[in-house]
Design a protein around this motif. Structure first.
Motif, mmCIF file in Angstrom:
data_model
loop_
_atom_site.group_PDB
_atom_site.id
_atom_site.type_symbol
_atom_site.label_atom_id
_atom_site.label_comp_id
_atom_site.label_asym_id
_atom_site.label_seq_id
_atom_site.Cartn_x
_atom_site.Cartn_y
_atom_site.Cartn_z
ATOM 1 N N LEU A 87 32.206 33.731 46.357
ATOM 2 C CA LEU A 87 32.560 32.336 46.590
ATOM 3 C C LEU A 87 31.976 31.409 45.529
ATOM 4 O O LEU A 87 32.542 30.363 45.237
ATOM 5 C CB LEU A 87 32.085 31.908 47.982
ATOM 6 N N SER A 88 30.872 31.817 44.927
ATOM 7 C CA SER A 88 30.243 30.969 43.914
ATOM 8 C C SER A 88 31.014 30.954 42.605
ATOM 9 O O SER A 88 30.741 30.121 41.736
ATOM 10 C CB SER A 88 28.803 31.450 43.657
ATOM 11 N N THR A 89 31.981 31.866 42.455
ATOM 12 C CA THR A 89 32.738 31.938 41.200
ATOM 13 C C THR A 89 34.223 31.645 41.400
ATOM 14 O O THR A 89 35.023 31.896 40.503
ATOM 15 C CB THR A 89 32.590 33.333 40.553
ATOM 16 N N THR A 90 34.599 31.101 42.540
ATOM 17 C CA THR A 90 36.022 30.862 42.794
ATOM 18 C C THR A 90 36.630 29.900 41.781
ATOM 19 O O THR A 90 37.753 30.106 41.325
ATOM 20 C CB THR A 90 36.242 30.314 44.211
ATOM 21 N N LYS A 91 35.904 28.850 41.422
ATOM 22 C CA LYS A 91 36.435 27.892 40.442
ATOM 23 C C LYS A 91 36.622 28.562 39.090
ATOM 24 O O LYS A 91 37.584 28.261 38.363
ATOM 25 C CB LYS A 91 35.469 26.697 40.327
ATOM 26 N N ILE A 92 35.736 29.479 38.736
ATOM 27 C CA ILE A 92 35.872 30.185 37.464
ATOM 28 C C ILE A 92 37.120 31.060 37.473
ATOM 29 O O ILE A 92 37.888 31.075 36.503
ATOM 30 C CB ILE A 92 34.619 31.040 37.178
ATOM 31 N N HIS A 93 37.360 31.774 38.557
ATOM 32 C CA HIS A 93 38.555 32.607 38.658
ATOM 33 C C HIS A 93 39.819 31.758 38.527
ATOM 34 O O HIS A 93 40.775 32.142 37.852
ATOM 35 C CB HIS A 93 38.565 33.369 39.981
ATOM 36 N N GLN A 94 39.807 30.618 39.197
ATOM 37 C CA GLN A 94 40.981 29.742 39.121
ATOM 38 C C GLN A 94 41.204 29.253 37.697
ATOM 39 O O GLN A 94 42.336 29.223 37.200
ATOM 40 C CB GLN A 94 40.794 28.550 40.056
ATOM 41 N N SER A 95 40.130 28.906 37.008
ATOM 42 C CA SER A 95 40.272 28.394 35.646
ATOM 43 C C SER A 95 40.739 29.478 34.677
ATOM 44 O O SER A 95 41.389 29.191 33.669
ATOM 45 C CB SER A 95 38.949 27.793 35.161
ATOM 46 N N VAL A 96 40.412 30.733 34.978
ATOM 47 C CA VAL A 96 40.896 31.837 34.147
ATOM 48 C C VAL A 96 42.420 31.907 34.206
ATOM 49 O O VAL A 96 43.098 32.021 33.181
ATOM 50 C CB VAL A 96 40.275 33.178 34.602
ATOM 51 N N ILE A 97 42.981 31.813 35.411
ATOM 52 C CA ILE A 97 44.432 31.838 35.561
ATOM 53 C C ILE A 97 45.054 30.610 34.897
ATOM 54 O O ILE A 97 46.106 30.701 34.248
ATOM 55 C CB ILE A 97 44.826 31.905 37.048
ATOM 56 N N GLU A 98 44.416 29.467 35.024
ATOM 57 C CA GLU A 98 44.919 28.258 34.363
ATOM 58 C C GLU A 98 44.993 28.461 32.848
ATOM 59 O O GLU A 98 45.980 28.091 32.198
ATOM 60 C CB GLU A 98 44.015 27.066 34.682
ATOM 61 N N PRO A 135 43.246 43.831 38.037
ATOM 62 C CA PRO A 135 42.363 44.841 38.648
ATOM 63 C C PRO A 135 40.980 44.284 38.980
ATOM 64 O O PRO A 135 40.402 43.516 38.207
ATOM 65 C CB PRO A 135 42.279 45.922 37.554
ATOM 66 N N TYR A 136 40.467 44.690 40.125
ATOM 67 C CA TYR A 136 39.130 44.260 40.532
ATOM 68 C C TYR A 136 38.087 44.628 39.476
ATOM 69 O O TYR A 136 37.131 43.881 39.252
ATOM 70 C CB TYR A 136 38.743 44.919 41.860
ATOM 71 N N SER A 137 38.263 45.756 38.823
ATOM 72 C CA SER A 137 37.259 46.237 37.862
ATOM 73 C C SER A 137 37.081 45.292 36.676
ATOM 74 O O SER A 137 36.037 45.311 36.017
ATOM 75 C CB SER A 137 37.658 47.625 37.340
ATOM 76 N N LEU A 138 38.086 44.439 36.424
ATOM 77 C CA LEU A 138 38.009 43.533 35.274
ATOM 78 C C LEU A 138 37.583 42.117 35.660
ATOM 79 O O LEU A 138 37.381 41.274 34.783
ATOM 80 C CB LEU A 138 39.365 43.485 34.553
ATOM 81 N N HIS A 139 37.436 41.849 36.945
ATOM 82 C CA HIS A 139 37.043 40.502 37.370
ATOM 83 C C HIS A 139 35.712 40.064 36.761
ATOM 84 O O HIS A 139 35.604 38.939 36.253
ATOM 85 C CB HIS A 139 36.984 40.421 38.895
ATOM 86 N N PRO A 140 34.664 40.916 36.796
ATOM 87 C CA PRO A 140 33.387 40.474 36.194
ATOM 88 C C PRO A 140 33.510 40.154 34.715
ATOM 89 O O PRO A 140 32.891 39.194 34.226
ATOM 90 C CB PRO A 140 32.456 41.676 36.441
ATOM 91 N N GLU A 141 34.300 40.933 33.979
ATOM 92 C CA GLU A 141 34.465 40.670 32.549
ATOM 93 C C GLU A 141 35.175 39.339 32.315
ATOM 94 O O GLU A 141 34.831 38.595 31.386
ATOM 95 C CB GLU A 141 35.260 41.804 31.890
ATOM 96 N N LEU A 142 36.150 39.037 33.144
ATOM 97 C CA LEU A 142 36.864 37.768 33.008
ATOM 98 C C LEU A 142 35.933 36.590 33.277
ATOM 99 O O LEU A 142 35.986 35.562 32.586
ATOM 100 C CB LEU A 142 38.055 37.732 33.974
ATOM 101 N N VAL A 143 35.076 36.748 34.278
ATOM 102 C CA VAL A 143 34.126 35.676 34.603
ATOM 103 C C VAL A 143 33.161 35.440 33.449
ATOM 104 O O VAL A 143 32.904 34.299 33.040
ATOM 105 C CB VAL A 143 33.349 36.013 35.895
ATOM 106 N N THR A 180 46.454 35.008 44.925
ATOM 107 C CA THR A 180 47.502 36.017 45.045
ATOM 108 C C THR A 180 47.364 37.086 43.968
ATOM 109 O O THR A 180 47.563 38.277 44.232
ATOM 110 C CB THR A 180 48.885 35.346 44.930
ATOM 111 N N LEU A 181 47.020 36.674 42.753
ATOM 112 C CA LEU A 181 46.943 37.607 41.633
ATOM 113 C C LEU A 181 45.627 38.376 41.595
ATOM 114 O O LEU A 181 45.566 39.483 41.056
ATOM 115 C CB LEU A 181 47.138 36.857 40.309
ATOM 116 N N MET A 182 44.565 37.799 42.167
ATOM 117 C CA MET A 182 43.241 38.422 42.084
ATOM 118 C C MET A 182 42.759 38.973 43.424
ATOM 119 O O MET A 182 41.841 39.794 43.460
ATOM 120 C CB MET A 182 42.227 37.430 41.512
ATOM 121 N N ARG A 183 43.327 38.483 44.534
ATOM 122 C CA ARG A 183 43.011 38.996 45.865
ATOM 123 C C ARG A 183 41.503 39.053 46.117
ATOM 124 O O ARG A 183 40.915 40.130 46.298
ATOM 125 C CB ARG A 183 43.642 40.371 46.032
ATOM 126 N N PRO A 184 40.848 37.897 46.136
ATOM 127 C CA PRO A 184 39.391 37.874 46.292
ATOM 128 C C PRO A 184 38.947 38.223 47.704
ATOM 129 O O PRO A 184 39.714 38.127 48.664
ATOM 130 C CB PRO A 184 39.044 36.417 45.964
#
Length: 242
Positions: free
Chosen positions: A167-178, A86-94, A155-159
């Motif tokens: 765009l400044s946090t794309t690497k962080i999002h990728q590392s979360v999935i990793e 969910p988009y609402s949880l993206h900031p918390e994951l970051v 695909t899972l986060m649909r940025p």
């Protein structure tokens, strides 16, 4: 169609997802470049079309490649009305990913995952566990958790790639999935934390005032030879001719 409309309490995983994962794990788990190499687009679209017409379809009978099925699976998540995460949880994951202490960081991520809608949680657990099994064959398929996260996080986060702030946090999002792929046993099965070589916190970019590398030391070369030093010394002529 919303994800909630594709599952039931007895069948918490969409049948299309189950069929794709089963086909991939039975026939192509060791395929080099799995999820990275694109399959035939026509075959990929036809898989979904045939399934919509007959949910009992046997993918093996369609004689399609594993890459086409992998592409159809990714397209399934890309076509959902809302992202699986969910988009609402993206900031918390970051924010959680920036915690320096590994154990604390993983426990915080685990608490965030518990906030998923139950349907999203079950499907996320299913697909991440599958990706973990894919990564275990990385010596053959060359798809490490890092490579898989690069292929799957959009695909899972649909940025919103048009959002410059995102765009400044794309690497962080990728590392979360990793991290989810690497530590799926910890997140979903009460397993132990796995030691990984690259399990580090995603820190914000360093300040431009920080010296990141040692300054280059100028190479000291000897001075060029002077002409008078390389001319042969003329000896005095004992006969006085010169």
């Amino acid at each position: 169609m919303p994800l909630q409309d594709l599952v039931t309490p007895e069948k918490p995983i969409p049948l299309f997802v189950e069929k794709c994962v089963e086909f991939i794990e039975d026939t192509g788990l060791c395929t080099e470049g799995l999820y990275r190499v694109s399959g035939n687009k026509t075959d990929q679209d036809n898989i979904q079309k045939q399934f919509d017409q007959d949910h009992n379809i046997n993918l093996e009978s369609m004689e399609v490649t594993v890459n086409a099925v992998a592409g159809a699976l990714k397209a399934f998540f890309a076509d959902l009305p809302d992202p699986l995460i969910p988009y609402s949880l993206h900031p918390e994951l970051v924010e959680a990913s920036k915690i320096l202490d590994k154990t604390e960081r993983l426990h915080e991520l685990k608490e965030i995952v518990k906030k998923f809608h139950p349907v999203n949680y079950d499907v996320f657990k299913f697909i991440i566990t599958h990706l973990n099994r894919v990564s275990q064959q990385n010596r053959t398929n060359l798809m490490t958790a890092d490579n898989l996260s690069i292929c799957f996080w959009p695909t899972l986060m649909r940025p919103d790639f048009e959002n410059r702030e995102f765009l400044s946090t794309t690497k962080i999002h990728q590392s979360v999935i990793e991290t989810f792929i690497q530590q799926c046993q910890f997140f979903f099965c009460n397993g132990e934390i796995v030691e990984t070589s690259n399990s580090v916190a995603c820190q914000p970019p360093p300040s431009t005032t920080v010296q990141m590398v040692e300054p280059m030391v100028p190479l000291q070369l000897p001075p060029p030879l002077q002409p008078q030093l390389i001319q042969p010394q003329l000896q005095a002529d004992p006969l006085g001719i010169i």
